[in-house]
Design a protein around this motif. Structure first.
Motif, mmCIF file in Angstrom:
data_model
loop_
_atom_site.group_PDB
_atom_site.id
_atom_site.type_symbol
_atom_site.label_atom_id
_atom_site.label_comp_id
_atom_site.label_asym_id
_atom_site.label_seq_id
_atom_site.Cartn_x
_atom_site.Cartn_y
_atom_site.Cartn_z
ATOM 1 N N ASN A 91 1.214 -1.051 -0.036
ATOM 2 C CA ASN A 91 -0.382 -0.267 -0.444
ATOM 3 C C ASN A 91 0.915 1.619 0.232
ATOM 4 O OD1 ASN A 91 -2.583 1.658 0.871
ATOM 5 N ND2 ASN A 91 -1.900 2.184 3.295
ATOM 6 N N THR A 120 7.453 -1.918 -4.448
ATOM 7 C CA THR A 120 6.041 -2.713 -4.166
ATOM 8 C C THR A 120 6.768 -3.832 -5.001
ATOM 9 O OG1 THR A 120 4.799 -1.148 -4.348
ATOM 10 C CG2 THR A 120 4.254 -3.497 -4.940
ATOM 11 N N LEU A 140 -1.582 -8.341 -2.349
ATOM 12 C CA LEU A 140 -2.693 -7.523 -3.255
ATOM 13 C C LEU A 140 -1.752 -6.102 -3.121
ATOM 14 C CD1 LEU A 140 -5.379 -6.388 -2.991
ATOM 15 C CD2 LEU A 140 -5.604 -5.801 -0.835
ATOM 16 N N ILE A 141 -2.109 -5.408 -4.648
ATOM 17 C CA ILE A 141 -2.232 -3.809 -4.936
ATOM 18 C C ILE A 141 -2.459 -2.809 -4.844
ATOM 19 C CG2 ILE A 141 -0.086 -2.714 -6.710
ATOM 20 C CD1 ILE A 141 1.425 -4.975 -7.449
ATOM 21 N N SER A 143 -3.027 0.630 -6.063
ATOM 22 C CA SER A 143 -2.888 1.412 -7.070
ATOM 23 C C SER A 143 -3.723 2.180 -6.580
ATOM 24 C CB SER A 143 -2.855 0.600 -8.627
ATOM 25 O OG SER A 143 -3.129 1.695 -9.512
ATOM 26 N N LYS A 161 1.416 5.277 -10.374
ATOM 27 C CA LYS A 161 0.057 4.585 -10.090
ATOM 28 C C LYS A 161 -0.192 3.336 -11.131
ATOM 29 C CE LYS A 161 -0.255 4.558 -5.824
ATOM 30 N NZ LYS A 161 -0.186 3.352 -4.928
ATOM 31 N N LEU A 164 1.639 -0.212 -11.451
ATOM 32 C CA LEU A 164 1.124 -1.234 -10.927
ATOM 33 C C LEU A 164 -0.484 -2.165 -11.449
ATOM 34 C CD1 LEU A 164 1.086 1.020 -7.725
ATOM 35 C CD2 LEU A 164 2.792 -0.788 -8.271
ATOM 36 N N ILE A 165 -0.652 -1.792 -12.304
ATOM 37 C CA ILE A 165 -1.868 -2.135 -13.045
ATOM 38 C C ILE A 165 -1.221 -3.693 -13.949
ATOM 39 C CG2 ILE A 165 -4.423 -2.081 -14.121
ATOM 40 C CD1 ILE A 165 -4.398 0.937 -13.000
ATOM 41 N N THR A 168 0.641 -6.136 -11.749
ATOM 42 C CA THR A 168 -0.480 -6.957 -11.007
ATOM 43 C C THR A 168 -0.951 -8.335 -12.140
ATOM 44 O OG1 THR A 168 -0.993 -5.727 -10.128
ATOM 45 C CG2 THR A 168 -2.985 -8.153 -10.418
ATOM 46 N N ASN A 183 -3.590 -9.316 -7.093
ATOM 47 C CA ASN A 183 -5.165 -8.299 -7.599
ATOM 48 C C ASN A 183 -4.540 -7.414 -6.840
ATOM 49 O OD1 ASN A 183 -6.647 -10.222 -8.659
ATOM 50 N ND2 ASN A 183 -6.958 -11.340 -6.705
ATOM 51 N N CYS A 184 -4.827 -6.628 -7.526
ATOM 52 C CA CYS A 184 -5.631 -4.982 -7.336
ATOM 53 C C CYS A 184 -6.165 -4.342 -6.676
ATOM 54 C CB CYS A 184 -3.989 -4.633 -8.424
ATOM 55 S SG CYS A 184 -4.077 -2.704 -8.452
ATOM 56 N N THR A 238 -7.560 -5.938 -11.382
ATOM 57 C CA THR A 238 -7.876 -4.745 -10.499
ATOM 58 C C THR A 238 -9.302 -4.548 -10.697
ATOM 59 O OG1 THR A 238 -5.900 -4.289 -11.345
ATOM 60 C CG2 THR A 238 -7.082 -2.193 -10.956
#
Length: 249
Positions: A91, A120, A140-141, A143, A161, A164-165, A168, A183-184, A238
């Motif tokens: 996070n 990350t 879990l990421i 974004s 950001k 990060l998608i 994932t 997941n994100c 996401t």
């Protein structure tokens, strides 16, 4: 409250306030042993005290996620205290620049991408050997809606950001081979200190259908779903938690 995380160990970065703290609190309330971290000892101490008021089983560690030794220490302290990692929530994020995108300097640019993207990936990589030892483990990421819909006020942060998608989705197959889901969540404007500029004076809703800001516990509820076995057939995805805000890459 349902106890979906009994005997689970959850490690959450950037978790002494805001969205990260709410996620730690929600997972703890559902039975998880939670590990929280921040760069500042006073923030860690305060957050641990808040969680312990609810009799939640928690550990606080001082950690700068951009420093390899700090990341290693964070994982080692978690393993030493609880014996494993079932859930890793990435996070933590920074945003040292507001304003015109071309006014950012190289130091600020590097800081944004070192913390929001590079650290990350590296923390997940360092945690994989422990996550794969557990059953039903997941990553879990966090974004942001800004990863889909860049804000001109925080354009470099928005840019950071979006990867990060992609991260994932890119990690999905390799993690699946190890029995790990990844997941994100892309939150919208959430009422936290971090996003105060967007809601304090004149709220900015970015075409949010619901015409309101969101709250940390709403993101935490989404996180709890994705980290639980209720989402056992979801990976590489996401989830946008933004009140219907426009989102398209």
């Amino acid at each position: 409250m349902e106890k979906r995380f009994l005997n689970k160990i959850a490690l959450i970065t950037g978790s002494t306030e805001g969205i990260g703290f709410s996620i730690a609190q929600r997972l703890g309330r559902e039975g998880a042993k939670v590990v929280i971290c921040s760069r500042k000892q006073e923030k860690v101490t305060k957050a641990v005290e808040q969680l312990k008021v609810e009799n939640l089983d928690c550990l606080g560690v001082v950690c700068h996620v951009g420093i390899e030794d700090d990341r290693r220490n964070l994982i080692e302290k978690t393993i030493e205290k609880y014996g494993g990692i079932d859930i890793l929530v990435c996070n933590v994020a920074v945003n040292p620049h507001h304003g015109n995108i071309f006014e950012i300097d190289e130091r600020q640019w590097d800081k944004i991408f070192d913390i929001n993207v590079k650290s990350t990936f590296l923390l997940i990589k360092q945690a994989i050997p422990f996550l794969k030892q557990r059953k039903d483990s997941n990553v879990l990421i966090i974004s942001s809606i800004a990863g889909y819909y860049p804000s001109q006020i925080i354009a470099p942060y928005s840019i950071s950001k979006t990867p990060l998608i992609g991260m994932t989705k890119a990690m999905g197959p390799a993690c699946a081979e190890l029995g790990i889901r990844v997941n994100c969540i892309a939150p919208g404007v959430i009422k936290t200190k971090f996003s105060k500029a967007f809601w304090y004076d004149e709220p900015i809703y970015n075409d949010c259908f619901m015409k309101r800001v969101g709250y940390s516990d709403e993101v935490a509820a989404t996180a709890a779903f994705l980290c639980s076995n209720d989402a056992s057939y979801i990976t590489g995805e996401t989830i946008i938690c933004a009140g219907g805000a426009n989102a398209r890459l």
